[in-house]
Design a protein around this motif. Structure first.
Motif, PDB file in Angstrom:
ATOM      1  N   ALA A  21     -13.998   7.784  21.105  1.00  0.00           N
ATOM      2  CA  ALA A  21     -13.795   6.704  20.119  1.00  0.00           C
ATOM      3  C   ALA A  21     -12.300   7.044  19.438  1.00  0.00           C
ATOM      4  N   GLN A  22     -12.113   8.281  19.276  1.00  0.00           N
ATOM      5  CA  GLN A  22     -10.555   8.355  18.632  1.00  0.00           C
ATOM      6  C   GLN A  22      -9.514   8.283  19.574  1.00  0.00           C
ATOM      7  N   LEU A  23      -9.645   8.572  20.968  1.00  0.00           N
ATOM      8  CA  LEU A  23      -8.675   8.199  21.956  1.00  0.00           C
ATOM      9  C   LEU A  23      -8.594   6.570  22.176  1.00  0.00           C
ATOM     10  N   GLN A  24      -9.699   5.992  22.075  1.00  0.00           N
ATOM     11  CA  GLN A  24      -9.562   4.685  22.032  1.00  0.00           C
ATOM     12  C   GLN A  24      -8.838   3.990  20.854  1.00  0.00           C
ATOM     13  N   ARG A  25      -9.188   4.686  19.855  1.00  0.00           N
ATOM     14  CA  ARG A  25      -8.452   4.196  18.516  1.00  0.00           C
ATOM     15  C   ARG A  25      -6.786   4.120  18.829  1.00  0.00           C
ATOM     16  N   VAL A  26      -6.372   5.450  19.272  1.00  0.00           N
ATOM     17  CA  VAL A  26      -4.890   5.694  19.760  1.00  0.00           C
ATOM     18  C   VAL A  26      -4.441   4.644  20.390  1.00  0.00           C
ATOM     19  N   ILE A  27      -5.092   4.164  21.688  1.00  0.00           N
ATOM     20  CA  ILE A  27      -4.866   3.175  22.291  1.00  0.00           C
ATOM     21  C   ILE A  27      -4.646   2.023  21.867  1.00  0.00           C
ATOM     22  N   LEU A  28      -5.494   1.400  20.854  1.00  0.00           N
ATOM     23  CA  LEU A  28      -5.623   0.311  20.379  1.00  0.00           C
ATOM     24  C   LEU A  28      -4.403  -0.067  19.580  1.00  0.00           C
ATOM     25  N   HIS A  29      -3.836   1.076  18.865  1.00  0.00           N
ATOM     26  CA  HIS A  29      -2.851   0.771  17.916  1.00  0.00           C
ATOM     27  C   HIS A  29      -1.375   1.501  18.706  1.00  0.00           C
ATOM     28  N   ALA A  30      -1.557   1.400  20.017  1.00  0.00           N
ATOM     29  CA  ALA A  30      -0.390   1.759  20.637  1.00  0.00           C
ATOM     30  C   ALA A  30       0.084   0.884  21.621  1.00  0.00           C
ATOM     31  N   HIS A  31       1.436   0.829  22.300  1.00  0.00           N
ATOM     32  CA  HIS A  31       1.860  -0.102  23.086  1.00  0.00           C
ATOM     33  C   HIS A  31       2.728   0.537  24.082  1.00  0.00           C
ATOM     34  N   LEU A  86       7.381  14.998  13.634  1.00  0.00           N
ATOM     35  CA  LEU A  86       7.517  14.093  12.617  1.00  0.00           C
ATOM     36  C   LEU A  86       6.633  13.498  11.781  1.00  0.00           C
ATOM     37  N   LEU A  87       5.497  13.667  12.218  1.00  0.00           N
ATOM     38  CA  LEU A  87       4.325  13.039  11.522  1.00  0.00           C
ATOM     39  C   LEU A  87       4.101  13.992  10.141  1.00  0.00           C
ATOM     40  N   PHE A  88       4.569  15.313  10.343  1.00  0.00           N
ATOM     41  CA  PHE A  88       4.263  16.124   9.164  1.00  0.00           C
ATOM     42  C   PHE A  88       5.709  16.519   8.497  1.00  0.00           C
ATOM     43  N   MET A  89       6.909  16.161   9.113  1.00  0.00           N
ATOM     44  CA  MET A  89       8.048  16.575   8.412  1.00  0.00           C
ATOM     45  C   MET A  89       8.541  15.920   7.032  1.00  0.00           C
ATOM     46  N   GLY A  90       7.959  14.569   7.171  1.00  0.00           N
ATOM     47  CA  GLY A  90       8.345  13.527   6.237  1.00  0.00           C
ATOM     48  C   GLY A  90       9.831  13.296   6.219  1.00  0.00           C
ATOM     49  N   THR A  91      10.598  13.566   7.242  1.00  0.00           N
ATOM     50  CA  THR A  91      11.978  12.920   7.012  1.00  0.00           C
ATOM     51  C   THR A  91      11.897  11.614   7.484  1.00  0.00           C
ATOM     52  N   GLY A  92      11.186  11.008   8.107  1.00  0.00           N
ATOM     53  CA  GLY A  92      11.147   9.444   8.211  1.00  0.00           C
ATOM     54  C   GLY A  92      12.053   8.996   9.313  1.00  0.00           C
ATOM     55  N   CYS A  93      12.961   9.776   9.951  1.00  0.00           N
ATOM     56  CA  CYS A  93      13.885   9.453  10.832  1.00  0.00           C
ATOM     57  C   CYS A  93      13.864  10.432  12.041  1.00  0.00           C
ATOM     58  N   TYR A  94      14.392   9.985  13.180  1.00  0.00           N
ATOM     59  CA  TYR A  94      14.348  10.802  14.346  1.00  0.00           C
ATOM     60  C   TYR A  94      15.743  11.648  14.652  1.00  0.00           C
ATOM     61  N   PRO A  95      15.560  12.757  14.345  1.00  0.00           N
ATOM     62  CA  PRO A  95      16.722  13.721  14.468  1.00  0.00           C
ATOM     63  C   PRO A  95      17.288  13.803  15.732  1.00  0.00           C
ATOM     64  N   ASP A 113      -1.120   5.229  11.579  1.00  0.00           N
ATOM     65  CA  ASP A 113      -2.639   5.352  12.085  1.00  0.00           C
ATOM     66  C   ASP A 113      -3.167   6.702  12.636  1.00  0.00           C
ATOM     67  N   PHE A 114      -2.264   7.302  13.411  1.00  0.00           N
ATOM     68  CA  PHE A 114      -2.715   8.669  13.810  1.00  0.00           C
ATOM     69  C   PHE A 114      -2.984   9.518  12.796  1.00  0.00           C
ATOM     70  N   ALA A 115      -1.978   9.421  11.782  1.00  0.00           N
ATOM     71  CA  ALA A 115      -2.107  10.311  10.486  1.00  0.00           C
ATOM     72  C   ALA A 115      -3.514  10.162   9.834  1.00  0.00           C
ATOM     73  N   ALA A 116      -3.445   8.796   9.564  1.00  0.00           N
ATOM     74  CA  ALA A 116      -4.972   8.398   8.907  1.00  0.00           C
ATOM     75  C   ALA A 116      -6.204   9.290   9.748  1.00  0.00           C
ATOM     76  N   MET A 117      -6.243   9.075  11.100  1.00  0.00           N
ATOM     77  CA  MET A 117      -7.093   9.599  11.882  1.00  0.00           C
ATOM     78  C   MET A 117      -7.363  11.112  11.625  1.00  0.00           C
ATOM     79  N   ASP A 123     -11.274  19.099  12.484  1.00  0.00           N
ATOM     80  CA  ASP A 123     -11.228  19.645  13.764  1.00  0.00           C
ATOM     81  C   ASP A 123     -10.136  19.044  14.458  1.00  0.00           C
ATOM     82  N   THR A 124      -9.768  17.996  14.456  1.00  0.00           N
ATOM     83  CA  THR A 124      -8.741  17.354  15.277  1.00  0.00           C
ATOM     84  C   THR A 124      -7.310  17.848  14.658  1.00  0.00           C
ATOM     85  N   CYS A 125      -7.434  18.113  13.344  1.00  0.00           N
ATOM     86  CA  CYS A 125      -5.972  18.786  12.787  1.00  0.00           C
ATOM     87  C   CYS A 125      -5.839  20.271  13.413  1.00  0.00           C
TER      88      CYS A 125
END
Length: 228
Positions: A21-31, A86-95, A113-117, A123-125
């Motif tokens: 279900a988590q993997l399908q959620r990832v795909i649903l919000h990806a492109h 970068l999900l956890f760094m809080g910089t908001g920009c690609y280095p 969405d991945f952070a919300a999941m 366990d996922t964390c």
């Protein structure tokens, strides 16, 4: 298509422990994004709204100096993720910047969405932390290789790292100039070192294929180059 993506994503440690279900959620919000050889995916300091999974092809991550010179930071192959930290760094920009080395397909995964999941599953964390820790250790080892070893030792270390089990042949799947930049040496230095290794009987070179004839000698070279 979704089932194929599920199987493909399972290759990456980052997604291997997700529920279906988590993997399908990832795909649903990806492109999916198709890139031609040399085409940029994002630039240094762009807003980081996604991290990425390489479906096919290869991506180079690089930084530009003030003089405009490019330094390759990492090469990302099919089955690998990048920019997830970068999900956890809080910089908001690609280095770094990212561009395709050849025709490449990447899956862009929504950061928010991945952070919300992750917030919904401890366990996922923990599974994600384990993946990032492994990657950190690998990068630290590479930094040691680049800072503590001579150019010859860096090439020897890289060749040894490419060997898999009894397989003694390495295929160069990136241009030599790109690989040289990855090892912080010049292309002509790479050519000079591989020519010397060939003369010493350590390797043989046939086109894009390098056969390691004496891995013991290469390991000895790396060990001798370490500071006492």
């Amino acid at each position: 298509m979704i089932q194929e993506l599920e199987c493909t994503l399972r290759q990456a440690p980052l997604f291997s422990q997700l529920t279906r279900a988590q993997l399908q959620r990832v795909i649903l919000h990806a492109h999916l994004i198709q890139l031609n050889a040399g085409q940029s995916l994002f630039y240094q300091d762009d807003r980081a709204a996604h991290f990425y999974f390489v479906v096919t092809g290869q991506i180079r991550l690089f930084r530009l100096s003030e003089a405009g010179d490019e330094k390759i930071i990492e090469l990302i192959s099919a089955g690998q993720t990048f920019a997830e930290a970068l999900l956890f760094m809080g910089t908001g920009c690609y280095p770094v910047g990212a561009a395709a080395l050849l025709a490449t397909e990447v899956l862009a995964i929504d950061n928010d969405d991945f952070a919300a999941m992750l917030r919904e599953s401890t366990d996922t964390c923990f599974a994600l932390l384990a993946t990032l820790s492994q990657r950190l250790h690998a990068l630290i080892a590479e930094i040691d290789n680049l800072t503590l070893h001579s150019a010859s030792s860096r090439v020897a270390y890289w060749l040894l790292a490419q060997l898999n089990g009894d397989q003694q042949e390495v295929t160069l799947d990136v241009p030599k100039a790109v690989l040289a930049s990855r090892l912080s040496i010049k292309p002509e230095t790479w050519s000079r070192i591989t020519r010397r290794f060939t003369e010493q009987g350590l390797i043989t070179v046939t086109g894009q294929h390098i056969r390691v004839c004496d891995p013991v000698a290469l390991r000895r070279l790396v060990a001798q180059d370490l500071p006492s």
